[in-house]
Scaffold this active site. Structure first.
Site, PDB file in Angstrom:
ATOM      1  N   GLU A   1      -8.272   5.951   2.180  1.00 32.44           N
ATOM      2  CA  GLU A   1      -9.073   4.754   1.950  1.00 32.44           C
ATOM      3  C   GLU A   1     -10.217   4.785   2.950  1.00 32.44           C
ATOM      4  O   GLU A   1      -9.984   4.776   4.165  1.00 32.44           O
ATOM      5  CB  GLU A   1      -8.236   3.490   2.122  1.00 32.44           C
ATOM      6  CG  GLU A   1      -7.331   3.252   0.927  1.00 32.44           C
ATOM      7  CD  GLU A   1      -6.599   1.909   0.954  1.00 32.44           C
ATOM      8  OE1 GLU A   1      -5.935   1.601  -0.045  1.00 32.44           O
ATOM      9  OE2 GLU A   1      -6.689   1.195   1.975  1.00 32.44           O
TER      10      GLU A   1
ATOM     11  N   ASP B   1     -10.538  -8.981   7.812  1.00 32.86           N
ATOM     12  CA  ASP B   1     -10.125  -8.000   8.805  1.00 32.86           C
ATOM     13  C   ASP B   1      -9.929  -8.608  10.181  1.00 32.86           C
ATOM     14  O   ASP B   1     -10.649  -9.525  10.579  1.00 32.86           O
ATOM     15  CB  ASP B   1     -11.169  -6.882   8.884  1.00 32.86           C
ATOM     16  CG  ASP B   1     -11.074  -5.944   7.690  1.00 32.86           C
ATOM     17  OD1 ASP B   1     -10.018  -5.291   7.558  1.00 32.86           O
ATOM     18  OD2 ASP B   1     -12.016  -5.887   6.899  1.00 32.86           O
TER      19      ASP B   1
ATOM     20  N   TYR C   1      -2.152  -2.690  -4.373  1.00 36.77           N
ATOM     21  CA  TYR C   1      -2.107  -2.746  -2.907  1.00 36.77           C
ATOM     22  C   TYR C   1      -1.399  -4.040  -2.536  1.00 36.77           C
ATOM     23  O   TYR C   1      -1.951  -5.117  -2.701  1.00 36.77           O
ATOM     24  CB  TYR C   1      -3.546  -2.737  -2.381  1.00 36.77           C
ATOM     25  CG  TYR C   1      -3.705  -2.619  -0.874  1.00 36.77           C
ATOM     26  CD1 TYR C   1      -2.913  -3.347   0.015  1.00 36.77           C
ATOM     27  CD2 TYR C   1      -4.675  -1.778  -0.344  1.00 36.77           C
ATOM     28  CE1 TYR C   1      -3.081  -3.245   1.381  1.00 36.77           C
ATOM     29  CE2 TYR C   1      -4.859  -1.668   1.033  1.00 36.77           C
ATOM     30  CZ  TYR C   1      -4.066  -2.408   1.883  1.00 36.77           C
ATOM     31  OH  TYR C   1      -4.237  -2.315   3.243  1.00 36.77           O
TER      32      TYR C   1
END
Ligand code: PLP
Lengths: 409, 271
Positions: free
Chosen positions: B47, B58, B173
């Site tokens: 990735e 994040d 995911y």
């Protein structure tokens, strides 16, 4: 994607946004998966309570008794006379409890949070006005309050930081990115992702994922509703123009929304022109930006050619934001609202004028709207009425103003 | 079959290892070299993070990596170009671009998808674009045989889970915890239950990421997941050893290889 201006037929308030929060191509919910569920929980709660009579009654009671509404629509006679043209009316949001329009929204969202059983409140703030308004309602209802604020803004808006602390809030400095409002918003989103079960995020402007732009608009629409009644009371008719500053766009959309279908009322949003649009150092996405996606919605953004968000510049912390609420993006494209920019210098001049002529210290944000009124009023006839939304008072800005004049307080 | 599907098909019981690094941190040449190191250490899919100015999902580690990359203005097209260079010597390891929507919006969906396919990209994951808003981009990706990878999280209700599984290709995911990347509150038993639950809805492989930082957590997660994703732990090493490429490569290799071995051992033990 078609972003061309198209004439819009029909009502601008019915079915807007659509069920998923789209205003034309703008708005929507662009958020990471973990937030989808809390956001849809919020959508459902808001859908339910916005029509709930008991909720509405409680909201109105708080606005009257805690916030101090209605605030006046004040005829700025001396200034109007000096300008020699249209009559200037000031919508006195600065007289609300905590000194700005922001409290309209935080009262509404806090009432919603209470009904949803959330006890931990988070918020982002730029100028600190939204942080103070959030800390205030949290104290009022005994909720934990965490406010994210860019490190740079903490310096610029020191008095508000202390006010938040007095009210029992925890102010968390944000050191990432440009250390201003957009980064505070990122940090609040990150907090929310990690605490979805017990946390309610009170966003301070008409941006973010659906339902925030609509919800924040609705809670602030009390501004426009009062302008409508008071204008008729004072002048016997609707105003000819309404001018408001646009950061994320909450005070402006609150003032404009009740007039969207009254096409004879011109609506003007004023962005922060910073050092001048031609310098690139400003915070005027509607005036110069392109559509993109940030903070949960599609809207006009200040970005570079690679789609990175760029730093903004404005003397007023509350306008120092690279995006804008999606409804404004749509209203620009369809041509219902005109968006302009005024520079730091023009806003500062208007601030001083307002202090000296009217005896009112305006917030630097609001001074942008005043500055535009100063530009257009002289050319209009004396029987025209311009309402300027005085979104907040300027006490928070005295350090900035003193700095500019080289004075240490 | 897409390259991602081939990777899973050829795994034959072996669980896939999917390292994430932020492209351009500290620079794109290093990224290219690190990609080869990751392959040597046992990566099946890489990735590649596309740096963004406002990485809302994040944690501090990947935020800092984005800031380092953006200091020299790394762009989406340059990242795609790095994949093209990688493909000059590697045709097997699948590459997924992971990032935020705005750079893709700016390039234009059609142009992005075409460039990505031509460079040898295999899948795309835009963190801030849920399926509800994704129809146009997914269309363009499909036209170019690129997989559309979507996230599921502990907060995803079953109704949405079905919707996401219908739209997703390549792999799903699963975000193993409520939090941003690099958070530390991973509960492997809870994750195992969730993964099994997701697998009951779909035949698409389920990869698990967020919070996996060492060989032990990788092995534990790989008991149920079809693939294990590791990001912040690697990005932290890259940041720490930015001044010393040799140590950067060796520590990265050792961490990833340690995960690979632990995952294979635990598969052997289970069999
Ligand atoms: C007094 C005042 N006016 C305006 C703004 C700008 O926000 P908005 O555009 O959402 O009204 C702020 C933001 O902090 C503010 O404090």
């Amino acid at each position: 994607m078609n972003t061309e201006t198209q004439p819009f037929q029909g009502s601008l308030t019915d079915n807007s946004p659509d069920r998923k929060g789209h205003f034309g191509i703008y708005g929507g919910s662009f958020i990471a998966e973990t937030l989808m569920d809390p956001v849809s929980e919020l959508q459902e709660a808001y859908e339910r309570y916005r029509l709930d009579n008991e909720f509405i009654a409680e909201f109105e009671w708080e606005l009257k008794n805690f916030v101090g509404r209605p605030n006046p629509l004040y005829h700025a006679r001396r200034w109007s006379q000096e300008l020699g043209g249209a009559q200037i009316w000031l919508k006195r949001e600065d007289l609300n409890h905590t000194g700005a329009h922001k409290i309209n929204n935080t009262v509404g969202q806090a009432l919603l949070a209470r009904r949803m059983g959330k006890k931990r409140i988070i918020a982002e703030t730029g100028a600190g006005q939204h942080g103070v308004a959030t800390a205030t309602v949290c104290a009022r209802w005994g909720m934990e309050c965490i406010v994210y604020m860019g490190e740079e803004d903490i310096v610029r808006q020191a008095p508000n930081v202390f006010r938040m602390k007095l009210l029992g809030a925890t102010v968390v400095p944000v050191t990432s990115g440009s250390r201003t409002l957009k980064d505070a918003l990122n940090e609040a989103m990150r907090d929310w992702v990690g605490n979805v079960d017990d946390t309610f995020y009170i966003i301070g402007t008409a941006a973010g994922p659906h339902p925030y732009p609509t919800m924040v608009r609705d809670f602030n629409s009390v501004i426009g509703k009062e302008i409508r009644e008071q204008s008729i009371e004072h002048t016997g008719r609707l105003p000819d123009a309404i001018i408001a500053c646009v950061g994320g766009g909450s005070n402006a959309i609150g003032a404009f929304h009740p007039f969207l279908d009254d096409r004879e009322v011109s609506l003007i949003g004023v962005e922060a022109g910073g050092d001048g649009l031609e310098t690139g150092r400003h915070a005027a996405p509607l005036s110069t930006g392109k559509p993109g996606v940030l903070h949960g919605n599609r809207t006009y953004l200040m970005e570079d050619d690679a789609g990175q968000i760029i730093e903004t510049h404005s003397v007023s912390a509350g306008l120092d934001y690279p995006g804008v609420g999606p409804e404004h993006a749509w209203l620009k494209d369809i041509g219902r609202v005109q968006y302009v920019a005024v520079t730091d210098r023009e806003a500062l001049d208007a601030t001083h004028k307002c202090c000296r002529i009217e005896g009112i210290i305006p917030a630097l944000e609001s001074a942008h709207a005043l500055a535009h009124a100063v530009k257009i009023a002289p050319a209009l006839s004396k029987d025209k009425n311009i309402v300027v939304n005085l979104s907040g008072r300027g006490d928070k800005d005295i350090n900035t103003l003193a700095d500019i004049e080289g004075i240490t307080l | 079959m897409t390259r991602i599907a081939t990777c899973f098909a050829q795994a034959a019981g072996r669980k896939l290892l999917v390292p994430y690094i932020t492209a351009g941190d500290p620079d794109l040449d290093t990224t290219l070299a690190l990609m080869h190191t990751l392959v040597r250490a046992g990566a099946d899919v890489i990735e590649l993070g596309v740096p963004f100015s406002d990485p809302m999902a994040d944690g501090p580690v990947i935020q800092a990596a984005c800031e380092r990359a953006l200091k020299h203005r790394v762009t989406l097209t340059q990242v795609i170009d790095t994949v093209k260079r990688f493909r000059e010597s590697n045709q097997d390891t699948a590459i997924v671009l992971m990032g935020y929507l705005n750079p893709v919006e700016r390039l234009g969906y059609a142009r992005f998808a075409t460039l990505a396919r031509e460079a040898g990209v295999d899948g795309v994951l835009t963190v801030d674009m849920p399926p509800e808003e994704a129809a146009d981009l997914v269309d363009e990706l499909r036209k170019n045989d690129l997989d559309s990878i979507f996230l599921l999280s502990p907060t995803t209700p079953d109704a949405r889970l079905k919707q996401v599984c219908e739209l997703a290709t390549g792999y799903i995911y699963y975000v193993s915890l409520k939090g941003v990347t690099g958070a530390a509150n991973l509960d492997t038993a809870e994750v195992a239950g969730k993964v099994t639950h997701i697998q009951s809805f779909t035949d698409i492989p389920v990869a698990v990421g967020f919070g996996i930082r060492d060989a032990r957590s990788a092995a534990a997660i790989s008991q149920t997941a079809d693939a294990v994703i590791v990001g912040s732990a690697l990005v932290a090493l890259i940041g720490e050893h930015a001044g010393n490429p040799e140590t950067m490569h060796s520590t990265l290799h050792d961490l990833v290889n340690g995960m690979r071995l632990a995952m294979d051992r635990s598969a052997g033990a289970a069999a």
